[in-house]
Design a protein around this motif. Structure first.
Motif, mmCIF file in Angstrom:
data_model
loop_
_atom_site.group_PDB
_atom_site.id
_atom_site.type_symbol
_atom_site.label_atom_id
_atom_site.label_comp_id
_atom_site.label_asym_id
_atom_site.label_seq_id
_atom_site.Cartn_x
_atom_site.Cartn_y
_atom_site.Cartn_z
ATOM 1 N N UNK A 1 0.842 -1.191 0.000
ATOM 2 C CA UNK A 1 0.000 0.000 0.000
ATOM 3 C C UNK A 1 0.879 1.243 0.000
ATOM 4 N N UNK A 2 0.511 2.215 -0.837
ATOM 5 C CA UNK A 2 1.217 3.491 -0.883
ATOM 6 C C UNK A 2 0.253 4.574 -1.340
ATOM 7 N N UNK A 3 0.628 5.817 -1.164
ATOM 8 C CA UNK A 3 -0.193 6.930 -1.626
ATOM 9 C C UNK A 3 0.362 7.403 -2.967
ATOM 10 N N UNK B 1 -4.275 8.999 -4.038
ATOM 11 C CA UNK B 1 -5.089 8.242 -3.102
ATOM 12 C C UNK B 1 -4.281 7.047 -2.651
ATOM 13 N N UNK B 2 -4.793 6.304 -1.667
ATOM 14 C CA UNK B 2 -4.122 5.084 -1.251
ATOM 15 C C UNK B 2 -4.290 4.040 -2.343
ATOM 16 N N UNK B 3 -3.195 3.473 -2.757
ATOM 17 C CA UNK B 3 -3.183 2.442 -3.793
ATOM 18 C C UNK B 3 -2.769 1.142 -3.110
ATOM 19 N N UNK B 4 -3.556 0.109 -3.350
ATOM 20 C CA UNK B 4 -3.291 -1.196 -2.742
ATOM 21 C C UNK B 4 -3.010 -2.172 -3.872
ATOM 22 N N UNK B 5 -1.773 -2.629 -3.959
ATOM 23 C CA UNK B 5 -1.350 -3.523 -5.038
ATOM 24 C C UNK B 5 -1.087 -4.906 -4.448
ATOM 25 N N UNK B 6 -1.745 -5.895 -5.007
ATOM 26 C CA UNK B 6 -1.533 -7.270 -4.560
ATOM 27 C C UNK B 6 -0.275 -7.831 -5.202
ATOM 28 N N UNK C 1 -9.116 0.619 -10.512
ATOM 29 C CA UNK C 1 -9.665 1.219 -9.313
ATOM 30 C C UNK C 1 -8.798 2.280 -8.665
ATOM 31 N N UNK C 2 -7.763 2.732 -9.362
ATOM 32 C CA UNK C 2 -6.857 3.749 -8.824
ATOM 33 C C UNK C 2 -7.140 5.088 -9.507
ATOM 34 N N UNK C 3 -6.564 6.179 -9.002
ATOM 35 C CA UNK C 3 -6.808 7.484 -9.629
ATOM 36 C C UNK C 3 -6.442 7.542 -11.125
ATOM 37 N N UNK C 4 -5.459 6.771 -11.553
ATOM 38 C CA UNK C 4 -5.037 6.800 -12.950
ATOM 39 C C UNK C 4 -5.927 5.962 -13.869
#
Length: 144
Positions: free
Chosen positions: A57-59, A138-143, A80-83
């Motif tokens: 997780x990162x911003x 935003x907070x990005x959560x990458x699996x 599902x991320x800002x980009x």
């Protein structure tokens, strides 16, 4: 009454085997019950361990960058991320907030930032020209 010594020896052997079988069966049953109980516990199950360390997780804005010669290119946009829907794979980054960093780590540091803050990217697509995109981090959560 006369006792047959060979019959007594066979009886003793049979008794040892029967008692040994009872001990082994009891040990296996206890071990299975303990293993089942530990596996079902929410703190020790495989599901709990997978959830703990399967995300990074990162911003930021949710893109993966790669080098293509001297160009820095968007290799992937995470859903599902800002980009998502605003930047696309293959976009060549020209500037971030009006600057053109020299190294990929500098690009990454400038693109990431405090959640809720904005970042402006100037990009060029090989088939459609330049574009300026403003995104809110935003907070990005990458699996992984």
């Amino acid at each position: 009454m006369k006792i047959d010594s060979s019959a007594l020896a066979r009886w003793r052997t049979a008794r040892r085997i029967a008692l040994g079988t009872i001990v082994v069966a009891g040990t296996m049953s206890t071990a299975a019950a303990i293993a089942h109980r530990v596996a079902d516990h929410p703190c020790n199950g495989a599901h709990a361990r997978a959830d703990i360390q399967s995300y990074y997780t990162y911003s930021g804005i949710g893109i993966e960058l790669t080098r293509d010669g001297d160009d820095l290119v968007v290799a992937r946009v995470f859903p599902g991320t800002p980009a998502d829907g605003k930047l696309f794979e293959g976009a060549v980054l020209l500037s971030v907030d009006g600057e053109s960093p020299r190294h990929i780590q500098q690009w990454t540091n400038m693109i990431r930032g405090e959640q809720g803050s904005s970042v402006e990217l100037e990009v060029v697509y090989p088939c459609s020209g330049r574009d300026t995109v403003v995104l809110e981090r935003d907070l990005v959560r990458v699996r992984y």
